[in-house]
Design a protein around this motif. Structure first.
Motif, PDB file in Angstrom:
ATOM      1  N   ARG A  94    -114.221 -29.626-102.864  1.00 10.43           N
ATOM      2  CA  ARG A  94    -114.801 -29.307-101.558  1.00 10.43           C
ATOM      3  C   ARG A  94    -115.196 -27.832-101.487  1.00 10.43           C
ATOM      4  O   ARG A  94    -116.263 -27.475-100.982  1.00 10.43           O
ATOM      5  N   ASP A  97    -118.265 -27.176-103.580  1.00  9.96           N
ATOM      6  CA  ASP A  97    -119.422 -27.676-102.830  1.00  9.96           C
ATOM      7  C   ASP A  97    -119.862 -26.677-101.757  1.00  9.96           C
ATOM      8  O   ASP A  97    -121.052 -26.368-101.614  1.00  9.96           O
ATOM      9  N   LYS A 101    -123.356 -24.531-101.797  1.00 10.55           N
ATOM     10  CA  LYS A 101    -124.306 -24.642-100.692  1.00 10.55           C
ATOM     11  C   LYS A 101    -124.746 -23.263-100.226  1.00 10.55           C
ATOM     12  O   LYS A 101    -125.933 -23.012-100.018  1.00 10.55           O
ATOM     13  N   ILE A 106    -126.744 -26.446-106.881  1.00 11.08           N
ATOM     14  CA  ILE A 106    -125.905 -27.602-107.167  1.00 11.08           C
ATOM     15  C   ILE A 106    -125.127 -27.242-108.423  1.00 11.08           C
ATOM     16  O   ILE A 106    -125.712 -26.958-109.468  1.00 11.08           O
ATOM     17  N   TRP A 138    -115.863 -38.534-103.192  1.00  7.55           N
ATOM     18  CA  TRP A 138    -116.623 -37.585-104.012  1.00  7.55           C
ATOM     19  C   TRP A 138    -118.114 -37.600-103.679  1.00  7.55           C
ATOM     20  O   TRP A 138    -118.824 -36.639-103.934  1.00  7.55           O
ATOM     21  N   GLN A 139    -118.597 -38.688-103.084  1.00 10.55           N
ATOM     22  CA  GLN A 139    -120.042 -38.804-102.854  1.00 10.55           C
ATOM     23  C   GLN A 139    -120.557 -37.892-101.753  1.00 10.55           C
ATOM     24  O   GLN A 139    -121.751 -37.650-101.653  1.00 10.55           O
ATOM     25  N   GLN A 140    -119.634 -37.407-100.914  1.00 10.90           N
ATOM     26  CA  GLN A 140    -120.084 -36.572 -99.792  1.00 10.90           C
ATOM     27  C   GLN A 140    -120.417 -35.151-100.216  1.00 10.90           C
ATOM     28  O   GLN A 140    -121.006 -34.398 -99.451  1.00 10.90           O
ATOM     29  N   TYR A 141    -120.052 -34.768-101.427  1.00  8.65           N
ATOM     30  CA  TYR A 141    -120.243 -33.376-101.843  1.00  8.65           C
ATOM     31  C   TYR A 141    -121.602 -33.221-102.529  1.00  8.65           C
ATOM     32  O   TYR A 141    -121.741 -33.416-103.733  1.00  8.65           O
ATOM     33  N   GLU A 142    -122.587 -32.860-101.722  1.00  8.31           N
ATOM     34  CA  GLU A 142    -123.965 -32.900-102.215  1.00  8.31           C
ATOM     35  C   GLU A 142    -124.343 -31.716-103.085  1.00  8.31           C
ATOM     36  O   GLU A 142    -125.348 -31.755-103.779  1.00  8.31           O
ATOM     37  N   ASN A 143    -123.539 -30.656-103.033  1.00  8.67           N
ATOM     38  CA  ASN A 143    -123.865 -29.478-103.838  1.00  8.67           C
ATOM     39  C   ASN A 143    -123.032 -29.351-105.099  1.00  8.67           C
ATOM     40  O   ASN A 143    -122.990 -28.299-105.719  1.00  8.67           O
ATOM     41  N   SER A 145    -122.438 -31.588-108.797  1.00  7.92           N
ATOM     42  CA  SER A 145    -122.864 -32.713-109.606  1.00  7.92           C
ATOM     43  C   SER A 145    -121.745 -33.001-110.606  1.00  7.92           C
ATOM     44  O   SER A 145    -121.511 -32.221-111.531  1.00  7.92           O
TER      45      SER A 145
END
Ligand SMILES: *Cc1c(COP(=O)(O)O)cnc(C)c1O
Length: 220
Positions: A94, A97, A101, A106, A138-143, A145
């Motif tokens: 988190r 991420d 951001k 990313i 884990w999918q919510q962390y867009e920044n 990979s």
């Protein structure tokens, strides 16, 4: 010579296995020498040391953070780090991420899985990792990979034990990659100076080698 040692190691690596030259505790002159010989991926495990080296050395170096990363230090490396190997908690994921951001980046990371017998090593236990992947959190962390797994084997002469541990990581990688990632994970980071030949026999495609390249580390 540093570059010659790197070349010799590379000759033993199968096609497709990348070499992270672990330069922690070694001076910038040695890193520059490896760089001049063509090496571009270097691994460090202390934030302050990495930031100092990043400032001085060529900017096309790909810096990998391979050690245990404290959340309050993520911000110092977020602007430039190429790969963070050892994500051992959702809390850390988190924070990476969040800092990524802020930098408009990313950041590629690996999840660290604990397969060794030693209690001191960090990482998700295999069951914890499976539960975390299953949760979908884990999918919510867009920044970030997430690109694969990292592990360390037990520090032992028992090669069968080391092989077993790498094999466990390999099976976990296949399972997670098949079940939740549609095969998108690419990276299996295991193997160090003493055990990398076993690692590449058991699925590794990224080895982290320090002392075999730069000599023994002097801790000051
Ligand atoms: C220091 C370190 C290495 C390299 O160890 P060597 O035995 O010198 O090759 C690899 N991985 C991690 C996580 C490390 O901290």
């Amino acid at each position: 010579m540093v570059s010659e040692r790197i070349d010799r190691i590379k000759q033993t690596l199968p096609e497709g296995v990348r070499l992270v030259a672990v330069s922690k505790y070694h001076p910038v002159e040695m890193i520059q020498e490896a760089y001049d010989g063509g090496q571009r991926i270097f691994g460090e495990s202390h934030v302050q040391e990495l930031v100092q080296k990043y400032d001085i050395l060529p900017k096309d170096i790909q810096w990998h953070f391979i050690g245990h990363l404290q959340t309050n230090k993520v911000k110092y490396i977020a602007p430039f780090v190429s790969l963070i190997h050892a994500v051992d908690s959702e809390h850390l994921l988190r924070e990476i991420d969040k800092q990524a951001k802020k930098c408009g980046r990313i950041i590629p990371v690996l999840m660290q899985v604990h397969v060794a017998k030693e209690e001191t090593k960090f990482g998700f236990l295999p069951d914890e990792l499976l539960a975390f992947m299953q949760s979908g959190a884990w999918q919510q962390y867009e920044n970030v990979s997430i690109e694969g797994l990292m592990c360390m084997a037990t520090n032992t002469d028992d090669e069968a034990e080391i092989a077993r541990e790498f094999e466990q990581a390999q099976q976990l990688f296949e399972m997670v990659n098949g079940k939740w990632l549609n095969g998108k994970w690419t990276t299996r980071s295991w193997g160090m100076s003493d055990d990398y030949p076993i690692a590449v026999q058991h699925g590794s495609n990224m080895v982290r080698i320090g002392s075999l390249i730069f000599g023994e580390r002097v801790y000051s």
